[in-house]
Scaffold this active site. Structure first.
Site, PDB file in Angstrom:
ATOM      1  CD  GLU A 167      -3.635  -6.159   4.980  1.00  0.00           C
ATOM      2  OE1 GLU A 167      -4.033  -4.996   5.143  1.00  0.00           O
ATOM      3  OE2 GLU A 167      -2.505  -5.699   4.435  1.00  0.00           O
ATOM      4  CD  GLU A 217      -2.833  -0.839   2.573  1.00  0.00           C
ATOM      5  OE1 GLU A 217      -2.999   0.317   3.276  1.00  0.00           O
ATOM      6  OE2 GLU A 217      -4.118  -2.090   2.377  1.00  0.00           O
TER       7      GLU A 217
END
Ligand code: BGC
Length: 460
Positions: A362, A175
């Site tokens: 995720e 990320e």
């Protein structure tokens, strides 16, 4: 709507194909603890948690889950869960305390972890950067300094040379968008910067990703190489042209600032107009390095963004708000499984043949998890959440998106960044005082789902 009324026996959506990979994710800083053991150097998060008035309210990750010493127990839990793959991150400050010199004991830990996973027939999935930059690297200039990207590629090569024969999946970083936004613009994550000119940070992260990709390839790693990024559908809070326009503008940054560069080797014009330093700091060949071929893209998904145009005169032209009609998790995140389907379909439609196979790396939610008198944790909300998001992935598959697997965040309750130890995302409850691990109801549910999927996919 929940589809998992029977918490003992829900099955995976039929559309998840045989061979679909199930996994669980963690990250080094959030679980390892042992922040000064065996020569680990300080990271920006150690320093951030110790700032006066730190947002973590005094919590540090000095102990966290003590995974560094208890990893065998955690690998056994992953094996009981029955996951195909376990995603962990390698701590740069553990492997290279000053960002330059190798710490053999740090590297040896990941060696043991990888061998432990393989002994249980779990595919190791290693991510090289999950936000814990060595403090020394930050003090030498951090991601805004080109040298950091070059050092990161060296570090990637060192880890690859050591683990490359055994790791099945590699991600260069987790990320970059969130690390940029929260660490360098909003400042509620380490290193706590409030930058107006964030172009050099983006370029540094991109170049680090590209350099690490090349280093992994040059080392001849056996596993697949990818990047993990977070996505979120951006929903205007009204149909007014102003709100719709600002949502489109924000979408380009939120969802494509990093992915356009990595997948297409260029920045979108509107994004460059907003942040010219993005290309001012690029040298010849940088974009080619950044756009090196990937074997997969990891996608993390939590919630949509609700946005409207702000009144003129404010610091930014937009403001955020809740999307009407959505419930929230214990962390206040909006629950919108269809936003995951929508984001995956959008990725497929926009990036087309440049898009490698996707792994959802995720999904997960914070719940108010407590052990009852019998010592059990009945986290039905998490079961519903994960079940509904798996169904959303099934929906994206039905629409032709190539999604190969899904990893739940997280195997263990852990150190949840700005929320400290107070926000629980685990399939396994961790008592941070005693370090006792207790699988929650969601653990048993997910284990059953994986086992049934595997049986139904195995020819009789
Ligand atoms: C991060 C995790 C974090 C999770 C929940 C993700 O953005 O990768 O480290 O714990 O969100 O907030």
């Amino acid at each position: 709507m929940s589809h998992t009324d029977d918490h003992d026996g829900p099955t995976a959506p039929r559309t998840l194909p045989p061979g679909f990979t199930f996994g669980a994710s963690t990250s080094a800083f959030q679980i390892e603890g042992a922040t000064t053991l065996d020569g680990r150097g300080p990271s920006i998060w150690d320093a951030f948690c110790r700032r006066p008035g730190a947002v973590t309210g005094g919590d540090t990750a000095d102990r966290a889950c003590e995974h560094y010493v208890r990893y065998r127990e955690d690998v056994a839990l992953a094996a009981d869960l029955g996951v195909d793959t376990y995603r962990f991150s390698v701590s740069w400050p553990r492997v290279m305390p000053d960002g330059l010199t190798v710490n053999p004991k740090g590297l040896a830990f990941y060696d043991r972890l990888v061998d432990g996973l393989l002994a249980r027939e779990i595919t190791p999935f290693a991510c090289l950067f999950h936000w814990d930059l060595p403090q020394a690297v930050y003090e030498r200039g951090g991601w805004g300094d080109r040298d950091t990207a070059l050092r990161f590629a060296e570090y990637a090569g060192i880890v690859a040379d050591r683990l490359g024969d055994r790791v099945g999946m590699w991600a260069t970083m987790n990320e970059p968008w969130v690390h940029l936004l929260r660490g360098h613009i909003i400042g509620d994550h380490a290193p706590g910067e409030h930058l107006m000119d964030w172009g050099p940070i983006v370029h540094g992260l991109l170049l680090a990703h590209g350099g690490a990709t090349s280093a992994l390839r040059a080392s001849g790693v056996r596993g697949a190489v990818g990047l993990i990024e977070s996505v979120a559908p951006v929903r205007p809070l009204s149909e007014s042209p102003q709100d719709v326009g600002i949502a489109q503008m924000f979408d380009a940054i939120r969802n494509r600032l990093f992915l356009s560069a990595v997948l297409h080797g260029r920045h979108e014009d509107a994004v460059v107009r907003m942040m010219p330093s993005l290309i001012d700091c690029a040298q010849a060949q940088d974009m080619t390095t950044i756009a090196g071929e990937l074997d997969f893209l990891g996608i993390n998904y939590y919630q949509p963004v609700g946005i409207r145009a702000a009144a003129p005169g404010g610091p930014v032209p937009f403001e955020f708000g809740p999307v009407p009609g959505l419930g929230t998790t214990a962390a206040g995140f909006m629950i919108d499984p269809d936003g995951l389907r929508e984001s995956l379909v959008e990725l497929g439609a926009r990036h087309r043949d440049r898009l490698p196979p996707i792994y959802v790396t995720e999904i997960g939610c914070a719940c108010t998890d407590e052990l009852d008198e019998a010592g059990r944790c009945d986290d039905r909300a998490r079961i519903d959440y994960i079940g509904d998001h798996l169904r959303a992935i099934g929906g994206a598959l039905d629409e032709g998106v190539d999604v190969r697997g899904c990893l739940v965040w997280s195997l263990l309750d852990n150190f949840e960044w700005d929320q400290g130890l107070g926000s629980r995302y685990g399939l396994v409850h961790v008592d941070f005082r005693t370090q006792r691990r207790t699988p929650k109801a969601s653990f048993h549910w997910y284990a059953g789902l994986i086992a049934r999927h595997r049986r139904s996919a195995t020819p009789a």
